[in-house]
Every structure is written in structure tokens, then in C-alpha cells.
Design a protein around this motif. Structure first.
Motif, PDB file in Angstrom:
ATOM      1  N   ILE A 130       0.862  -1.183   0.000  1.00 25.26           N
ATOM      2  CA  ILE A 130       0.000   0.000   0.000  1.00 25.26           C
ATOM      3  C   ILE A 130       0.896   1.230   0.000  1.00 25.26           C
ATOM      4  N   LYS A 131       0.702   2.072  -0.975  1.00 28.12           N
ATOM      5  CA  LYS A 131       1.534   3.275  -1.098  1.00 28.12           C
ATOM      6  C   LYS A 131       0.813   4.471  -0.469  1.00 28.12           C
ATOM      7  N   ILE A 132       1.528   5.227   0.367  1.00 28.65           N
ATOM      8  CA  ILE A 132       0.957   6.430   0.987  1.00 28.65           C
ATOM      9  C   ILE A 132       1.713   7.647   0.441  1.00 28.65           C
ATOM     10  N   ILE A 133       1.014   8.520  -0.246  1.00 31.14           N
ATOM     11  CA  ILE A 133       1.629   9.698  -0.863  1.00 31.14           C
ATOM     12  C   ILE A 133       1.588  10.858   0.128  1.00 31.14           C
TER      13      ILE A 133
ATOM     14  N   ASP B 210      -0.640  -7.406   8.195  1.00 24.54           N
ATOM     15  CA  ASP B 210       0.512  -7.940   7.457  1.00 24.54           C
ATOM     16  C   ASP B 210       0.830  -7.111   6.215  1.00 24.54           C
ATOM     17  N   ALA B 211       0.075  -6.060   6.023  1.00 27.49           N
ATOM     18  CA  ALA B 211       0.263  -5.229   4.826  1.00 27.49           C
ATOM     19  C   ALA B 211       1.638  -4.556   4.852  1.00 27.49           C
ATOM     20  N   THR B 212       2.192  -4.364   3.669  1.00 27.23           N
ATOM     21  CA  THR B 212       3.433  -3.606   3.526  1.00 27.23           C
ATOM     22  C   THR B 212       3.091  -2.187   3.112  1.00 27.23           C
ATOM     23  N   PHE B 213       3.570  -1.206   3.869  1.00 25.17           N
ATOM     24  CA  PHE B 213       3.288   0.199   3.570  1.00 25.17           C
ATOM     25  C   PHE B 213       4.544   0.861   3.005  1.00 25.17           C
ATOM     26  N   VAL B 214       4.356   1.634   1.954  1.00 24.60           N
ATOM     27  CA  VAL B 214       5.456   2.372   1.332  1.00 24.60           C
ATOM     28  C   VAL B 214       5.099   3.855   1.325  1.00 24.60           C
ATOM     29  N   VAL B 215       5.963   4.668   1.948  1.00 25.25           N
ATOM     30  CA  VAL B 215       5.727   6.111   1.999  1.00 25.25           C
ATOM     31  C   VAL B 215       6.477   6.776   0.846  1.00 25.25           C
ATOM     32  N   GLU B 216       5.762   7.571   0.066  1.00 17.15           N
ATOM     33  CA  GLU B 216       6.374   8.274  -1.069  1.00 17.15           C
ATOM     34  C   GLU B 216       6.122   9.768  -0.928  1.00 17.15           C
ATOM     35  N   ASN B 217       7.175  10.553  -0.936  1.00 14.94           N
ATOM     36  CA  ASN B 217       7.043  12.016  -0.817  1.00 14.94           C
ATOM     37  C   ASN B 217       6.942  12.656  -2.186  1.00 14.94           C
TER      38      ASN B 217
ATOM     39  N   GLY C 217      10.446  14.693   6.730  1.00 15.65           N
ATOM     40  CA  GLY C 217      10.730  15.493   7.904  1.00 15.65           C
ATOM     41  C   GLY C 217       9.598  16.408   8.318  1.00 15.65           C
ATOM     42  N   GLY C 218       8.688  16.716   7.399  1.00 13.64           N
ATOM     43  CA  GLY C 218       7.525  17.524   7.756  1.00 13.64           C
ATOM     44  C   GLY C 218       6.630  16.749   8.713  1.00 13.64           C
ATOM     45  N   LEU C 219       5.741  17.465   9.421  1.00 19.89           N
ATOM     46  CA  LEU C 219       4.938  16.800  10.444  1.00 19.89           C
ATOM     47  C   LEU C 219       3.986  15.764   9.849  1.00 19.89           C
ATOM     48  N   ILE C 220       3.444  16.030   8.651  1.00 23.49           N
ATOM     49  CA  ILE C 220       2.568  15.027   8.043  1.00 23.49           C
ATOM     50  C   ILE C 220       3.392  13.818   7.604  1.00 23.49           C
ATOM     51  N   ASP C 221       4.646  14.054   7.248  1.00 27.93           N
ATOM     52  CA  ASP C 221       5.528  12.931   6.911  1.00 27.93           C
ATOM     53  C   ASP C 221       5.826  12.098   8.160  1.00 27.93           C
ATOM     54  N   VAL C 222       6.085  12.778   9.281  1.00 28.23           N
ATOM     55  CA  VAL C 222       6.314  12.066  10.546  1.00 28.23           C
ATOM     56  C   VAL C 222       5.056  11.300  10.947  1.00 28.23           C
ATOM     57  N   THR C 223       3.890  11.947  10.758  1.00 32.00           N
ATOM     58  CA  THR C 223       2.616  11.295  11.078  1.00 32.00           C
ATOM     59  C   THR C 223       2.449  10.014  10.276  1.00 32.00           C
ATOM     60  N   THR C 224       2.745  10.095   8.998  1.00 34.80           N
ATOM     61  CA  THR C 224       2.550   8.946   8.118  1.00 34.80           C
ATOM     62  C   THR C 224       3.490   7.801   8.473  1.00 34.80           C
ATOM     63  N   ARG C 225       4.728   8.126   8.721  1.00 30.35           N
ATOM     64  CA  ARG C 225       5.706   7.068   9.031  1.00 30.35           C
ATOM     65  C   ARG C 225       5.397   6.438  10.395  1.00 30.35           C
ATOM     66  N   LYS C 226       4.930   7.251  11.345  1.00 29.32           N
ATOM     67  CA  LYS C 226       4.532   6.686  12.634  1.00 29.32           C
ATOM     68  C   LYS C 226       3.307   5.792  12.463  1.00 29.32           C
ATOM     69  N   PHE C 227       2.395   6.226  11.587  1.00 24.25           N
ATOM     70  CA  PHE C 227       1.198   5.417  11.327  1.00 24.25           C
ATOM     71  C   PHE C 227       1.577   4.046  10.750  1.00 24.25           C
ATOM     72  N   THR C 228       2.485   4.050   9.796  1.00 22.70           N
ATOM     73  CA  THR C 228       2.876   2.761   9.193  1.00 22.70           C
ATOM     74  C   THR C 228       3.543   1.852  10.218  1.00 22.70           C
ATOM     75  N   GLU C 229       4.295   2.466  11.138  1.00 19.59           N
ATOM     76  CA  GLU C 229       4.955   1.682  12.193  1.00 19.59           C
ATOM     77  C   GLU C 229       3.914   1.010  13.093  1.00 19.59           C
ATOM     78  N   ILE C 230       2.909   1.768  13.512  1.00 22.10           N
ATOM     79  CA  ILE C 230       1.875   1.228  14.403  1.00 22.10           C
ATOM     80  C   ILE C 230       0.964   0.268  13.643  1.00 22.10           C
ATOM     81  N   ALA C 231       0.591   0.646  12.408  1.00 21.02           N
ATOM     82  CA  ALA C 231      -0.336  -0.183  11.621  1.00 21.02           C
ATOM     83  C   ALA C 231       0.258  -1.550  11.328  1.00 21.02           C
ATOM     84  N   SER C 232       1.581  -1.645  11.236  1.00 24.37           N
ATOM     85  CA  SER C 232       2.229  -2.928  10.955  1.00 24.37           C
ATOM     86  C   SER C 232       2.038  -3.925  12.090  1.00 24.37           C
ATOM     87  N   LYS C 233       1.686  -3.415  13.283  1.00 28.53           N
ATOM     88  CA  LYS C 233       1.418  -4.311  14.409  1.00 28.53           C
ATOM     89  C   LYS C 233       0.087  -5.033  14.242  1.00 28.53           C
ATOM     90  N   TYR C 234      -0.812  -4.435  13.472  1.00 31.95           N
ATOM     91  CA  TYR C 234      -2.171  -4.976  13.357  1.00 31.95           C
ATOM     92  C   TYR C 234      -2.490  -5.515  11.959  1.00 31.95           C
TER      93      TYR C 234
END
Length: 508
Positions: A34-37, A62-69, A43-60
């Protein structure tokens, strides 16, 4: 004539056939990453939000998340990336309230309605940040100084017309003063300007003062004092109930049309992340309210924000409302539709009399001039509803072309009417003129269904063919170069979203 009408009918029927089909529902979602644009740089706050979300979401999951700026144009570049992907649930748009301001000033409601607003995950209260090392840093002193300087006090922040700028204007209204807004390229550069004493105040969020003892929150928009900043007064305490709920939200949206089963999968995941202790602690320490609002409530908030920005952006002149002048009324959706129909009818009537006239060679020349003058008038009026973002706005380039096209056509009209020998010396093919105008109308319809790039390539190539040119290699090169030029200049440089076409939106 019947042949062209039949072709147009087949095009519309073919496109509507695809338009009624529903997107395919993939089983076993997600079966690929799943790609998140993200619309900012890393480094921006929405970028930090997204990367933190993928970290937490991976606990719940098996999806693979890819962050693209995909930074650029206040989120328009990222939005275009999201909208260019299939509506199959594999591309998310990490968004903030600031995007709504940009969407309102550029694409209007079409951008907002192109997305399903999946989840609002946090509300970050807006606040006024000052520099402790400056003589004026308390809110009451800021107000007194601003009223004394009468518009000369300087507030710094990111882009003109963005959330922080509009919030500042609302604050000024509530406390009866006006200041000068100096925009910087980013919030970080604006905070640096405040630390360098180049401004008196900065509108931001509480988390932005963490780790910098020279920054001070002088007032916060919240119903009660924040636990993390107990010494900071709320605007309610300072005398304004209207500023009790100004906040920056962050969340995720997805291209409209994703099957309900996939939306339900995301709903469950967002609830799990929202309830995760690590997620809540990470954000709440910075004074951020962690929430989860699903599509219905989030969509209502987005629509309300759009009205909010429409009001204030109109007030400061960045967008033109229908009440601004006669041109903006004509340039509105209903006004432009009426104008297009009237101009089309006018040219069809003129075309009919030209076709029947014994002086058709002369009048056909006038018909061409009339057609291009009509187009110039239409585009000139539409340019009045373009947003204003400084001295050189989006309306400047089309108006330059229009101001060149109108006098040249008028000059040609005068020359055609005054010199009767022109028609006799160069008698034209009236049927070719009418076919070309009809072909131009088909081209405009084709942009809607097949997109700008394919339609323009075909139009440029066929136009040369209809005008008698037969060097096919040269015709292909010219058509291809025009498409490349359009992509590089309009899409990549000026961030003008060129339509990909209804047909490809469905198929991709």
C-alpha cells in the motif's frame, strides 16, 4: 455532416459504457504494498505522522506500507499522483487541513469531491508563538503593539492564503487589529525568521515550540488550557469565544470509487491504530488531541473547512467570488455554461448563413475570426475566477495570449472586410472551415473523455492533415513535441493539472 455527428455519438456512447462499470473488487486485500503519498518533503509533520502510522499499523496488519514524498504546489502534485492511480485501495493520500485551502484556491470542489476522506486522526490546536528574547512576547502586549502600529506589526508564516495565514486573519478580526503577513517557503524558515527577530509572531501548533526554549506560546485556540502547557492562556480567557476551536487536522484520504469491502478494512485498521497506547502517547505529549473520525464526520469537517477557506480567501482577494464583478459571475460554473451555449449558438447561426450565402468565401473568413474571438472572450472571462497568488498569478499567461489573439483577429477582420479582393484572390473552402470548427468542438469533448494528451496529439496531427500537410514524419514529430512541451511547462513547471480523461480514470 451526418458522418461527424455519428462519430461524436459513438464516442459518447463508448465512454458512457465504461463510465457505468464498477471497479473490480480484489479478493484478499491487501495482496500487494500500500503506497501512501505525502505532499511534503521528508521530515515535515505530516511525513512524521505517516511514518509513525505505518509503524503502528504494521502491528495490526501484514500489509506492507510504502511512503512516497511528492512535494510541490501545496499538495496538488501529490493529489495528482493519487488521482492518476486506480481506485483499488492501494494508494492513500496523507493530507492536512492546509490542503483544503490549496484545493479551494485552485481546483475548487472538484478536488475535494474526487476523494473519499477516510480518516481524521488528530487535531492540533492553532496557537500564536512569539520570541521570548523580544521585548513583546505576551499576548496582551502583542495586541497593544499591533493596534499602535496600525498594520505595520509583522507576522511570519508559510504560504499566503494557507491555514496559518487565514487563522491569523481571523485572530486579527477578533482582537480588532491588522498586521502585515510575511510568507516564507516553509514553517521552519518562518520560525527561523521569528528567532532572528524579523517578525513579532508566528501562527503554528504547540508541538513546534518543543526543544526550543526561545519560542513561547502566547495564546492557544482550545476550549481549555492544554495539560502540556498549563501556563498558556486560551483565546477564550483572552476574550474571544470565536477562537476556541481552530486546529490543524491530519489524516488520510483515498481516491473515490474504492469498493466498500476495502474501506471497511481501513476503518478497522484506523480504529486499532487510534487505540494503540504508543500512538496516543507519541502525539499527546505535544498537546495534540488524538481522534478517529471516519468518512462521514471527516467529510463533513472537510466541507465545512472548504466553506471557511472560500470565505476568507475571497475576502483577501486570492479567489474571486461570484459577487466580485460581472466577469466572475459569468466565469462561475453556471455562468460559463450559459456563456458557452450562447457563443456556440451564435457561431452555429453565423455558420448556417455562411453556408447558404452566395458570398460564402468572404463570410467563411469572418466566421473563423468570429470563432476565435468567441474563444478568446470565453477564456478571458474564465480567467477571472482563477486564484490570485501574488503579482503574477495563474491568469497572467492565458491573458497574455488572449491580449495578443484579440487584436490580431480584429486586425484580420478589418483587413478582410475592407479589402474585397482578398476573397476573390484566395477563395476558400467553406466546407473545410465548417469541418475544422466541428473537429475543434470534438477535440474539446475528447479532452473530457480521453484526456488532454491523447486528444491534443490527435488534434494537432489531424489539423495539419486537414489543412493539406502530408509530411507524416514531420507531423508526428510536431505532435509529439507539443505533448512534451505541455507536460514539461504546464504540468511539471506551472503545476497545471491537465485532465487524463474520464475513460482512463475508469480503466486505470
Amino acid at each position: 455532416m451526418k458522418k461527424y455527428i455519428l462519430i461524436l455519438f459513438l464516442i459518447l456512447s463508448f465512454s458512457n459504457l465504461f463510465a457505468t462499470q464498477n471497479p473490480k473488487i480484489e479478493s484478499g486485500f491487501p495482496s500487494k504494498p500500500i503506497k501512501i503519498i505525502v505532499y511534503t518533503s521528508p521530515g515535515g509533520l505530516i511525513d512524521v505522522t505517516t511514518r509513525k502510522f505505518t509503524e503502528i499499523a504494521s502491528k495490526y496488519s501484514d500489509a506492507t506500507f510504502v511512503v512516497e514524498n511528492k512535494p510541490g504546489a501545496g499538495g496538488i502534485v501529490a493529489l495528482q499522483k493519487v488521482l492518476s492511480q486506480p481506485a483499488n485501495g492501494y494508494t492513500l493520500f496523507a493530507c492536512t487541513k492546509s490542503n483544503i485551502s490549496k484545493f479551494v484556491s485552485t481546483g475548487g470542489t472538484s478536488y475535494i469531491h474526487a476523494l473519499d476522506w477516510l480518516a481524521m486522526l488528530m487535531a492540533d490546536p492553532e496557537c500564536v508563538i512569539t520570541n521570548r528574547k523580544m521585548e513583546i512576547s505576551d499576548w496582551t502586549d502583542i495586541v497593544k503593539d499591533a493596534q499602535k502600529k496600525n498594520g505595520e506589526q509583522i507576522w511570519v508564516g508559510p504560504a499566503t492564503g494557507g491555514l496559518d495565514h487565514v487563522t491569523a486573519i481571523k485572530i486579527w478580526e477578533q482582537f480588532d487589529f491588522v498586521s502585515k503577513w510575511i510568507p516564507y517557503k516553509s514553517g521552519g524558515k518562518a520560525r527561523a525568521a521569528l528567532l532572528g527577530k524579523q517578525g513579532h509572531a508566528y501562527v503554528g501548533n504547540p508541538r513546534e515550540v518543543l526543544g526550543n526554549p526561545d519560542l513561547k506560546i502566547s495564546a492557544v485556540s482550545a476550549k481549555k488550557r492544554l495539560e502540556q502547557f498549563p501556563d498558556v492562556p486560551t483565546f477564550i480567557e483572552l476574550g474571544s469565544n470565536e477562537l476556541s476551536n481552530e486546529y490543524m487536522w491530519r489524516g488520510f484520504a483515498i481516491k473515490k470509487g474504492v469498493p466498500a469491502e476495502i474501506l471497511n478494512w481501513y476503518d478497522k485498521l484506523f480504529q486499532q491504530v487510534n487505540n494503540d497506547p504508543n500512538w496516543r502517547t507519541f502525539w499527546e505529549k505535544g498537546g495534540i488531541e488524538v481522534v478517529y473520525y471516519g468518512p462521514e464526520k471527516f467529510g463533513t469537517i472537510v466541507n465545512s473547512d472548504a466553506e471557511f477557506f472560500r470565505h476568507y480567501l475571497g475576502k483577501i482577494g486570492i479567489i474571486k467570488t461570484e459577487n466580485y464583478n460581472i466577469f466572475t459571475r459569468l466565469g462561475s460554473r453556471k455562468g460559463s455554461a450559459f456563456l458557452i451555449v450562447m457563443l456556440l449558438l451564435f457561431n452555429l447561426i453565423v455558420g448556417y448563413f455562411v453556408y447558404k450565402s452566395p458570398k460564402r468565401e468572404l463570410l467563411s473568413r469572418i466566421l473563423i475570426i468570429s470563432f476565435f474571438l468567441s474563444l478568446s472572450l470565453l477564456f478571458y472571462i474564465l480567467s477571472f475566477v482563477f486564484p490570485e497568488s501574488g503579482v503574477v498569478g495563474p491568469s497572467v499567461v492565458p491573458r497574455l495570449w488572449i491580449f495578443l489573439l484579440i487584436p490580431l483577429n480584429l486586425l484580420l477582420l478589418i483587413k478582410t472586410v475592407s479589402d474585397k479582393n482578398i476573397a476573390e484572390e484566395h477563395s476558400g473552402d467553406v466546407n473545410k472551415v465548417l469541418k475544422f470548427i466541428l473537429f475543434l468542438a470534438v477535440y474539446l469533448v475528447g479532452i473530457y473523455f480521453f484526456g488532454y494528451y491523447i486528444s491534443s496529439f490527435v488534434f494537432v496531427f489531424m489539423s495539419m492533415y486537414m489543412l493539406g500537410y502530408r509530411k507524416f514524419i514531420t507531423m508526428l514529430i510536431i505532435s509529439f513535441c507539443w505533448i512534451i512541451f505541455s507536460y514539461l511547462i504546464f504540468y511539471r513547471t506551472l503545476y497545471v493539472p491537465l485532465p487524463i480523461g474520464r475513460l482512463f480514470e475508469i480503466l486505470l
